[in-house]
Design an enzyme around this catalytic site. Structure first.
Site, mmCIF file in Angstrom:
data_model
loop_
_atom_site.group_PDB
_atom_site.id
_atom_site.type_symbol
_atom_site.label_atom_id
_atom_site.label_comp_id
_atom_site.label_asym_id
_atom_site.label_seq_id
_atom_site.Cartn_x
_atom_site.Cartn_y
_atom_site.Cartn_z
ATOM 1 N N GLY A 147 47.305 40.703 37.458
ATOM 2 C CA GLY A 147 48.192 40.734 38.611
ATOM 3 C C GLY A 147 47.882 39.662 39.629
ATOM 4 N N VAL A 148 48.012 40.014 40.884
ATOM 5 C CA VAL A 148 47.810 39.037 41.947
ATOM 6 C C VAL A 148 46.336 38.623 42.023
ATOM 7 C CG1 VAL A 148 47.599 40.701 43.852
ATOM 8 C CG2 VAL A 148 48.563 38.463 44.277
ATOM 9 N N ASP A 149 45.445 39.522 41.685
ATOM 10 C CA ASP A 149 44.001 39.223 41.660
ATOM 11 C C ASP A 149 43.710 38.075 40.684
ATOM 12 O OD1 ASP A 149 41.295 39.519 42.156
ATOM 13 O OD2 ASP A 149 41.110 41.496 41.229
HETATM 14 N N1 AR6 Z 1 52.138 36.720 44.214
HETATM 15 C C1 AR6 Z 1 52.627 37.823 44.812
HETATM 16 N N2 AR6 Z 1 52.654 39.044 44.225
HETATM 17 C C2 AR6 Z 1 52.174 39.127 42.976
HETATM 18 C C3 AR6 Z 1 51.629 38.026 42.275
HETATM 19 C C4 AR6 Z 1 51.629 36.777 42.949
HETATM 20 N N3 AR6 Z 1 51.129 35.672 42.376
HETATM 21 N N4 AR6 Z 1 51.222 38.461 41.032
HETATM 22 C C5 AR6 Z 1 51.514 39.774 40.974
HETATM 23 N N5 AR6 Z 1 52.083 40.186 42.131
HETATM 24 P P1 AR6 Z 1 48.680 44.232 41.150
HETATM 25 P P2 AR6 Z 1 47.419 46.671 42.298
HETATM 26 C C6 AR6 Z 1 52.549 41.523 42.527
HETATM 27 O O1 AR6 Z 1 48.657 44.827 39.789
HETATM 28 O O2 AR6 Z 1 48.543 47.518 41.866
HETATM 29 C C7 AR6 Z 1 44.199 44.006 39.240
HETATM 30 O O3 AR6 Z 1 43.802 43.935 37.904
HETATM 31 C C8 AR6 Z 1 52.853 42.517 41.437
HETATM 32 O O4 AR6 Z 1 54.133 42.251 40.894
HETATM 33 O O5 AR6 Z 1 48.289 42.816 41.309
HETATM 34 O O6 AR6 Z 1 46.865 46.857 43.693
HETATM 35 C C9 AR6 Z 1 43.043 44.191 40.205
HETATM 36 O O7 AR6 Z 1 41.862 43.569 39.729
HETATM 37 C C10 AR6 Z 1 52.802 43.824 42.219
HETATM 38 O O8 AR6 Z 1 54.047 44.031 42.883
HETATM 39 O O9 AR6 Z 1 47.727 45.072 42.190
HETATM 40 C C11 AR6 Z 1 42.893 45.677 40.280
HETATM 41 O O10 AR6 Z 1 42.083 46.173 39.240
HETATM 42 C C12 AR6 Z 1 51.755 43.579 43.304
HETATM 43 O O11 AR6 Z 1 51.514 42.151 43.269
HETATM 44 C C13 AR6 Z 1 44.298 46.171 40.122
HETATM 45 O O12 AR6 Z 1 45.001 45.163 39.419
HETATM 46 C C14 AR6 Z 1 50.450 44.307 43.104
HETATM 47 O O13 AR6 Z 1 50.145 44.420 41.727
HETATM 48 C C15 AR6 Z 1 44.983 46.346 41.453
HETATM 49 O O14 AR6 Z 1 46.251 46.882 41.246
#
Ligand code: AR6
Length: 181
Positions: free
Chosen positions: A40-42
């Site tokens: 994801g964003v991480d």
């Molecule tokens: N820019 C903006 N938003 C984004 C991007 C980006 N580049 N990439 C993804 N998103 P998530 P969580 C959105 O899964 O639910 C990780 O593995 C995505 O579409 O990133 O808090 C961490 O290491 C979604 O709407 O975060 C943790 O283990 C939003 O960002 C876990 O996931 C959040 O999705 C955290 O899960």
């Protein structure tokens, strides 16, 4: 439907964007409590920012759910990264408290460091499964009530990855503006 609103002396803005492209004082990462990176964003932030961010995360060690920590931003256009940890959604009342707490902790770090502009992703609504209609209401009511009393933050951006997430946040912003959330 509203994409911007003023709260106190600050502006809250909803955009559809890849958060790693934003040249703000700090972008917020949706991290995990072990700060070990992930998808994801991480994943996108660590890829775009380079290894310095992970080195600093390792030195910090942990970030309990509902809290946040600060690192530099490596090669990202932003100056800093605030790593915030949302709860894994399980439908408990405590989930809402922890999600609001992750936003508040990030806003407090921004103010302690005199940041004028920060950008949040939609914390918790990807891998952690928080329903976006509920999470957006919590996110925007927490941010807006914080901004009512903030003198330091001038601009908070919420960067949504998809058009459907942007729509959900627009609906919640409308409710916050109308005093329903
Ligand atoms: N820019 C903006 N938003 C984004 C991007 C980006 N580049 N990439 C993804 N998103 P998530 P969580 C959105 O899964 O639910 C990780 O593995 C995505 O579409 O990133 O808090 C961490 O290491 C979604 O709407 O975060 C943790 O283990 C939003 O960002 C876990 O996931 C959040 O999705 C955290 O899960």
């Amino acid at each position: 439907m509203a994409k911007t609103a003023a709260f106190g002396t600050a502006t809250l803005e909803l955009i559809q964007a890849d958060i790693t492209t934003l040249a703000v004082d700090a972008i917020v990462n949706a991290a995990n409590a072990s700060l070990v990176g992930g998808g994801g964003v991480d994943g996108a932030i660590h890829r775009a920012g380079g290894p310095v961010i992970m080195q600093e995360c390792r030195a910090i060690g942990r970030c309990p759910t509902g809290s946040a920590v600060l690192t530099s931003a490596g090669t990202l256009p932003a100056r800093f990264v605030i790593h915030a940890v949302a709860p894994r959604y399980a439908g408990r009342p405590r989930d809402a408290e922890l999600l609001a707490s992750a936003y508040r902790a990030s806003l407090l770090i921004a103010e302690d460091n005199q940041f004028g502009t920060i950008a949040f992703p939609s914390l918790g609504t990807g891998a952690y499964g928080y329903p976006v209609d509920q999470a957006s209401a919590i996110a925007l009511s927490t941010i807006s009530s914080h901004l009512q009393t903030s003198q330091i933050l001038k601009s908070v951006i919420v960067a949504l990855f998809s058009a459907s997430d942007l729509s959900a946040y627009e609906m919640s912003l409308e409710e916050v503006i109308n005093g329903k959330a």
